[in-house]
Design an enzyme around this catalytic site. Structure first.
Site, PDB file in Angstrom:
ATOM      1  N   ARG A 117       6.262  -1.041-107.399  1.00  0.00           N
ATOM      2  CA  ARG A 117       5.969  -0.332-106.139  1.00  0.00           C
ATOM      3  C   ARG A 117       7.144   0.516-105.655  1.00  0.00           C
ATOM      4  O   ARG A 117       6.952   1.463-104.900  1.00  0.00           O
ATOM      5  CB  ARG A 117       5.606  -1.332-105.052  1.00  0.00           C
ATOM      6  CG  ARG A 117       4.246  -1.905-105.291  1.00  0.00           C
ATOM      7  CD  ARG A 117       3.830  -2.828-104.195  1.00  0.00           C
ATOM      8  NE  ARG A 117       2.420  -3.135-104.370  1.00  0.00           N
ATOM      9  CZ  ARG A 117       1.647  -3.654-103.460  1.00  0.00           C
ATOM     10  NH1 ARG A 117       2.127  -3.942-102.278  1.00  0.00           N
ATOM     11  NH2 ARG A 117       0.383  -3.892-103.703  1.00  0.00           N
ATOM     12  N   LYS A 177     -14.536 -13.157-105.140  1.00  0.00           N
ATOM     13  CA  LYS A 177     -14.982 -12.745-103.797  1.00  0.00           C
ATOM     14  C   LYS A 177     -16.004 -11.614-103.873  1.00  0.00           C
ATOM     15  O   LYS A 177     -15.664 -10.429-103.766  1.00  0.00           O
ATOM     16  CB  LYS A 177     -13.767 -12.336-102.958  1.00  0.00           C
ATOM     17  CG  LYS A 177     -12.887 -13.524-102.607  1.00  0.00           C
ATOM     18  CD  LYS A 177     -11.701 -13.085-101.784  1.00  0.00           C
ATOM     19  CE  LYS A 177     -10.398 -13.671-102.285  1.00  0.00           C
ATOM     20  NZ  LYS A 177      -9.517 -12.742-103.013  1.00  0.00           N
ATOM     21  N   GLY A 229      -4.637  -6.468-107.102  1.00  0.00           N
ATOM     22  CA  GLY A 229      -3.385  -7.117-107.494  1.00  0.00           C
ATOM     23  C   GLY A 229      -3.547  -8.059-108.671  1.00  0.00           C
ATOM     24  O   GLY A 229      -2.754  -8.036-109.620  1.00  0.00           O
ATOM     25  N   GLY A 249      -7.356  -4.535-101.467  1.00  0.00           N
ATOM     26  CA  GLY A 249      -8.345  -4.354-100.406  1.00  0.00           C
ATOM     27  C   GLY A 249      -8.609  -2.886-100.130  1.00  0.00           C
ATOM     28  O   GLY A 249      -9.749  -2.457 -99.960  1.00  0.00           O
TER      29      GLY A 249
HETATM   30  P1  AMP Z   1     -10.815 -11.862-106.576  1.00  0.00           P
HETATM   31  O1  AMP Z   1      -9.739 -11.811-105.548  1.00  0.00           O
HETATM   32  O2  AMP Z   1     -12.186 -11.945-105.991  1.00  0.00           O
HETATM   33  O3  AMP Z   1     -10.702 -10.734-107.589  1.00  0.00           O
HETATM   34  O4  AMP Z   1     -10.613 -13.240-107.367  1.00  0.00           O
HETATM   35  C1  AMP Z   1      -9.510 -13.484-108.176  1.00  0.00           C
HETATM   36  C2  AMP Z   1      -9.412 -14.957-108.485  1.00  0.00           C
HETATM   37  O5  AMP Z   1     -10.623 -15.383-109.063  1.00  0.00           O
HETATM   38  C3  AMP Z   1      -8.323 -15.334-109.459  1.00  0.00           C
HETATM   39  O6  AMP Z   1      -7.402 -16.152-108.802  1.00  0.00           O
HETATM   40  C4  AMP Z   1      -9.046 -16.092-110.556  1.00  0.00           C
HETATM   41  O7  AMP Z   1      -8.357 -17.213-111.015  1.00  0.00           O
HETATM   42  C5  AMP Z   1     -10.326 -16.518-109.878  1.00  0.00           C
HETATM   43  N1  AMP Z   1     -11.429 -16.749-110.813  1.00  0.00           N
HETATM   44  C6  AMP Z   1     -11.979 -15.860-111.648  1.00  0.00           C
HETATM   45  N2  AMP Z   1     -12.951 -16.432-112.359  1.00  0.00           N
HETATM   46  C7  AMP Z   1     -13.048 -17.711-111.964  1.00  0.00           C
HETATM   47  C8  AMP Z   1     -13.891 -18.821-112.325  1.00  0.00           C
HETATM   48  N3  AMP Z   1     -14.821 -18.696-113.286  1.00  0.00           N
HETATM   49  N4  AMP Z   1     -13.718 -19.978-111.676  1.00  0.00           N
HETATM   50  C9  AMP Z   1     -12.766 -20.105-110.732  1.00  0.00           C
HETATM   51  N5  AMP Z   1     -11.940 -19.116-110.343  1.00  0.00           N
HETATM   52  C10 AMP Z   1     -12.081 -17.936-110.956  1.00  0.00           C
END
Ligand code: AMP
Length: 398
Positions: free
Chosen positions: A39, A201, A354, A378
């Protein structure tokens, strides 16, 4: 309404002017030194564009989430790193971001000097978009530049309130690059256009998906998000994560766009995230087991989709599994490598978020092997969702 970029103005406009540049130096500090400095490096084009034209550059940023002055959140280590990088300019640091002390130090400098101000969030007024704080900040400079895309979805003093007080408010080179790339995929992506979505999410990604899904040729779903899609299709998913709140949206998306949505057909499962005993299953996931990564067949299929042709555009957001745990990182690593292959074969590739950048680095894929790395997690999703970016709209002038 038009957005002006620093390169749109005559060079002479900057000569001997104080230019307040909002950057995002929210980097990791380890034992008083900067860890990862991507960054910081990426702000060099904007800073040097201004210093070469004789501006006195005042850099401001937040670091972490302090609500009062806290030594561990000081930007002083960033100033040290900046002075190593910007060898041609004198880099100074001032232990405040508003007030007489800052004014005095700022007026002592020479054209071409760089002054880094202390963490904006040492004042709670920064996040509160406080009018008095905005005035103090704006009084420091003649011209304002926003080069922090990743904080432009926030209506804070340094991204919004103070900006309105400047007659000349401009986009920096990074901000402009982000807008150009993300607008390209929103409005006119090269075809075929594939979206690769993972993470957990779903809520954060719905706005972007609603905008992009109608334009996309394929949506490849992985990560925790995939189990909500599989659940909606009636596949048995054991105790994998399901986002019940957004199950209705997912069901609707499947009925409207089902023919372009690809879902995992096999999975790496375990009884819990800490359990070392993992099994590869195809189809239904047994009761008591949860999917933590996409399986080999899915990896193969997704890799061919992403990296196979070298045509079109691919946008990737969110890991394919619980990639922070080595045993569940295979899917994400392979998607990162396929993104690099797609880039080398000639596709336009964009990654955002990130976690996705972190995953790419763990896979040994460098930033130069991606057409564009969007730095705002975000902010990237908000921009793609057309959800309003106060830090960008405030720059637009009649
Ligand atoms: P996001 O911020 O929505 O992109 O989510 C990212 C997080 O999702 C990371 O910390 C991953 O470890 C978690 N993640 C992705 N796939 C899985 C899964 N199948 N089960 C649990 N956590 C997950």
């Amino acid at each position: 309404m038009t957005l002006r970029v620093i390169t749109d103005l005559e060079d002479s406009i900057f000569r001997n002017k104080r230019v307040l540049v909002r950057v995002d130096f929210n980097v990791k500090i380890d034992n008083g030194a900067v860890g990862e400095d991507y960054r910081i490096r990426m702000t060099i084009p904007t800073i040097e564009y201004l210093t070469k034209r004789g501006a006195r550059v005042l850099l401001c940023s937040h670091l972490g989430r302090p609500s009062a002055p806290t030594p561990q959140f000081s930007l002083a280590p960033v100033a040290s790193r900046l002075s190593e990088i910007l060898a041609g300019s004198k880099v100074r640091f001032v232990e405040d971001c508003i007030g007489d002390k800052v004014m005095n130090v700022a007026s002592e400098g020479q054209p071409g000097d760089v002054l880094l101000l202390e963490n904006l969030r040492f004042y709670k007024e920064e996040e509160a978009n406080d009018p008095t704080f905005c005035e103090s900040l704006a009084s420091l400079a003649d011209i304002y530049v926003n080069d922090a895309f990743s904080t432009s979805h926030r209506k804070h003093s340094s991204t919004y309130g103070a900006v309105r007080l400047f007659n000349t408010r401009l986009a920096g080179l990074n901000l402009n690059r982000e807008i150009e790339y993300l607008s390209m995929i929103k409005e006119n992506p090269d075809r075929p256009f594939s979206l690769v979505i993972g993470g957990i999410k779903i809520k954060d990604k719905i706005g972007a998906l609603e905008n992009l899904l109608p334009k996309a040729d394929k949506l490849l779903v992985g990560g925790g998000a995939a189990y909500t899609f599989l659940k909606a299709k009636g596949v048995k998913i054991g105790k994998s994560l399901v986002d019940y709140d957004h199950l209705p949206w997912v069901t609707r998306a499947l009925s409207e766009f089902g023919d372009k949505i690809l879902l995992p057909t096999d999975h790496l499962v375990a009884a819990s995230r800490d359990n070392n005993f993992t099994t590869l299953v195809a189809g239904d996931i047994p009761d008591g087991m949860a999917g933590f990564d996409i399986g080999n067949e899915t990896v193969h299929r997704y890799s061919l989709e992403i990296g196979g042709t070298g045509k079109g555009t691919v946008f990737w957001n969110g890991p394919m599994g619980l990639f922070e745990v080595g045993a569940f990182s295979n899917g994400t690593t392979n998607v990162a490598k396929s993104m690099a292959l797609a880039f080398w074969r000639g596709s336009k590739t964009l990654i955002g978020g990130g976690d996705t950048l972190e995953a790419m680095k763990r896979a040994g894929v460098t930033e130069s092997e991606v057409s564009h790395v969007s730095t705002g997690g975000g902010a990237t999703l908000r921009f793609l969702a057309d959800d309003g970016m106060p830090g960008i709209s405030v720059l637009e002038q009649r």
